[in-house]
Design an enzyme around this catalytic site. Structure first.
Site, PDB file in Angstrom:
ATOM      1  N   GLY A  62       0.853  -1.197   0.000  1.00  0.00           N
ATOM      2  CA  GLY A  62       0.000   0.000   0.000  1.00  0.00           C
ATOM      3  C   GLY A  62       0.880   1.235   0.000  1.00  0.00           C
ATOM      4  O   GLY A  62       1.729   1.393   0.882  1.00  0.00           O
ATOM      5  N   SER A  63       0.681   2.122  -0.957  1.00  0.00           N
ATOM      6  CA  SER A  63       1.649   3.212  -1.168  1.00  0.00           C
ATOM      7  C   SER A  63       1.927   4.020   0.103  1.00  0.00           C
ATOM      8  O   SER A  63       3.074   4.325   0.412  1.00  0.00           O
ATOM      9  CB  SER A  63       1.144   4.137  -2.271  1.00  0.00           C
ATOM     10  OG  SER A  63      -0.154   4.607  -1.954  1.00  0.00           O
ATOM     11  N   ASP A 241      -0.997   5.187  -6.323  1.00  0.00           N
ATOM     12  CA  ASP A 241       0.414   4.855  -6.099  1.00  0.00           C
ATOM     13  C   ASP A 241       1.334   5.929  -6.654  1.00  0.00           C
ATOM     14  O   ASP A 241       2.450   6.106  -6.176  1.00  0.00           O
ATOM     15  CB  ASP A 241       0.736   3.486  -6.703  1.00  0.00           C
ATOM     16  CG  ASP A 241       0.057   2.397  -5.902  1.00  0.00           C
ATOM     17  OD1 ASP A 241      -1.119   2.089  -6.199  1.00  0.00           O
ATOM     18  OD2 ASP A 241       0.664   1.894  -4.943  1.00  0.00           O
ATOM     19  N   ASN A 251      -2.293   3.045 -10.367  1.00  0.00           N
ATOM     20  CA  ASN A 251      -2.966   2.397  -9.245  1.00  0.00           C
ATOM     21  C   ASN A 251      -3.098   0.920  -9.548  1.00  0.00           C
ATOM     22  O   ASN A 251      -2.720   0.450 -10.614  1.00  0.00           O
ATOM     23  CB  ASN A 251      -4.320   3.063  -8.976  1.00  0.00           C
ATOM     24  CG  ASN A 251      -4.851   2.755  -7.582  1.00  0.00           C
ATOM     25  OD1 ASN A 251      -4.192   2.984  -6.580  1.00  0.00           O
ATOM     26  ND2 ASN A 251      -6.051   2.199  -7.530  1.00  0.00           N
TER      27      ASN A 251
HETATM   28  C1  LIG Z   1      -3.225   4.148   0.013  1.00  0.00           C
HETATM   29  S1  LIG Z   1      -3.489   3.715  -1.648  1.00  0.00           S
HETATM   30  C2  LIG Z   1      -2.721   2.121  -1.648  1.00  0.00           C
HETATM   31  C3  LIG Z   1      -2.508   1.611  -3.055  1.00  0.00           C
HETATM   32  O1  LIG Z   1      -1.440   0.636  -3.034  1.00  0.00           O
HETATM   33  C4  LIG Z   1      -1.947  -0.616  -3.527  1.00  0.00           C
HETATM   34  O2  LIG Z   1      -0.975  -1.355  -4.226  1.00  0.00           O
HETATM   35  P1  LIG Z   1      -0.240  -2.628  -3.483  1.00  0.00           P
HETATM   36  O3  LIG Z   1      -1.290  -3.360  -2.714  1.00  0.00           O
HETATM   37  O4  LIG Z   1       0.348  -3.435  -4.635  1.00  0.00           O
HETATM   38  O5  LIG Z   1       0.837  -2.011  -2.618  1.00  0.00           O
HETATM   39  C5  LIG Z   1      -3.078  -0.186  -4.427  1.00  0.00           C
HETATM   40  O6  LIG Z   1      -2.607   0.294  -5.667  1.00  0.00           O
HETATM   41  C6  LIG Z   1      -3.725   0.902  -3.590  1.00  0.00           C
HETATM   42  O7  LIG Z   1      -4.580   1.730  -4.306  1.00  0.00           O
END
Ligand SMILES: CSC[C@H]1O[C@H](OP(=O)(O)O)[C@H](O)[C@@H]1O
Length: 349
Positions: A62-63, A241, A251
């Site tokens: 999560g970013s 992201d 995203n």
């Molecule tokens: C707070 S927005 C988090 C954003 O990050 C996620 O990606 P990942 O689970 O691969 O780290 C996803 O894109 C979310 O929207």
């Protein structure tokens, strides 16, 4: 130094936040997001190498949470290294773990630049404290700004997980908006896209919404077009992201498809972000690096194979939603509308 860190975490605990990562003395603790919602498992991390592995394995993801992982990783590196060069090498390793979310790189650069070799440990802890407070304040402010877009009785569609565990502990990006609207007494419900293959939506967004008492319904990603076409969705709010200078959005994979269906059905489509995820140095979405993850993660579900042995698979972990499909960008400084480049540069430049 550890006393300052312990005091920070104590303060966070008193604010009833859902923390993805925090420091405890000479270690960092992670909530293992690969085990949710069925098990709550905490991992103790003592080295930057261990933290890099946890980031690559999406134990923490999560970013917003990745940005904080960069800050807590710098704290670990400052404990383990007595000279600046070794410390900087650890930071470089952190920065190289996942390329798409700009937050990790931004935090590492913010903490690791212009340090005094004689007192870099103290500087790192102070910058860590400032970053944690800033990210939390961003979530509260963008939540307030975005909640104004939500009306009593609305159904909001989400994708992936953009909540507390993907951020600083209040609600990340998208769930900060939804949580704030709920706290304001608006009777809302959420349509949660499961988000194959990691299932951030089914496993983590659903878990967080249930903890908040917010009604939700889970759908598979390929049902979003049906729901949007049948008028079941009042607005779409996703996380972010990286937001490029022209407003293009990187995203989770699948975001682009939801944006196309929303556009085709005249449903407003918003991304919730913060200045920490806006990257004015990246001119447009086609220049954002998209992480390619192991095919194995597509070929299995909860560790069980779901395809013919020997099947090939592809896993771009993100996609790019062109700014023409985005209604508005929710930030800690308010909702940004087109022309995105002009307004983003004016407000965040
Ligand atoms: C707070 S927005 C988090 C954003 O990050 C996620 O990606 P990942 O689970 O691969 O780290 C996803 O894109 C979310 O929207």
């Amino acid at each position: 130094m550890t006393q300052l860190v312990n005091a920070l975490v104590q303060e966070l605990r008193e604010r009833e936040l859902l923390l993805p990562i925090w420091g405890e003395g000479e270690k960092v603790v992670l909530l293992d997001q690969t085990r949710l919602p069925f098990k709550t498992v905490y991992l103790e991390i003592y080295t930057v190498v261990e933290l890099c592995t946890a980031i690559k394995d999406m134990t923490i993801r999560g970013s917003g949470a990745l940005g904080l992982a960069g800050a807590w990783g710098a704290y670990l590196a400052s404990l383990k290294n007595d000279n600046l060069e070794a410390f900087q090498r650890d930071l470089a390793a952190l920065k190289a773990t996942r390329p798409t979310a700009v937050n990790l790189a931004k935090t590492v650069d913010e903490i690791g630049t212009d340090l005094d070799p004689r007192q870099f440990k103290e500087q790192v802890v102070q910058r860590l404290i400032d970053i944690v407070h800033r990210q939390l304040n961003f979530e509260l402010a963008l939540g307030e700004a975005g909640a104004a877009l939500i009306h009593d009785g609305d159904t909001i569609m989400t994708h992936c997980h953009s909540g507390a565990l993907a951020g600083a502990g209040y609600g990340g990006r998208a769930l900060s908006v939804i949580r704030r609207a709920w706290e304001q007494g608006k009777k809302i419900s959420v349509l949660v896209n499961e988000t194959r293959p990691y299932l951030q939506g089914a496993r983590i967004t659903a878990w967080e919404l249930k903890r908040l008492g917010i009604p939700f319904t889970l759908i598979t990603d390929n049902m979003s077009g049906f729901c949007l076409e049948k008028g079941m969705v009042n607005l779409v709010v996703v996380g972010s992201d990286r937001v490029a200078r022209n407003g293009d959005l990187a995203n989770k994979i699948g975001t682009y498809l939801h944006a196309l269906a929303a556009y085709d059905n005249n449903v407003p489509f918003y991304t919730a972000t913060s200045s920490h995820t806006i990257d004015l140095n990246t001119p447009s979405g086609d220049t954002i690096p998209v992480e390619m993850r192991p095919a194995e993660e597509v070929l299995t579900l909860a560790g069980q194979p779901i395809a013919e042995p020997g099947t090939k698979a592809l896993y771009p972990a993100f996609d790019i939603t062109p700014h023409r499909l985005i209604t508005g960008i929710i930030t800690e400084k308010g909702v940004i509308y087109p022309p995105f480049e002009k307004n983003l540069v004016e407000i965040f430049g």
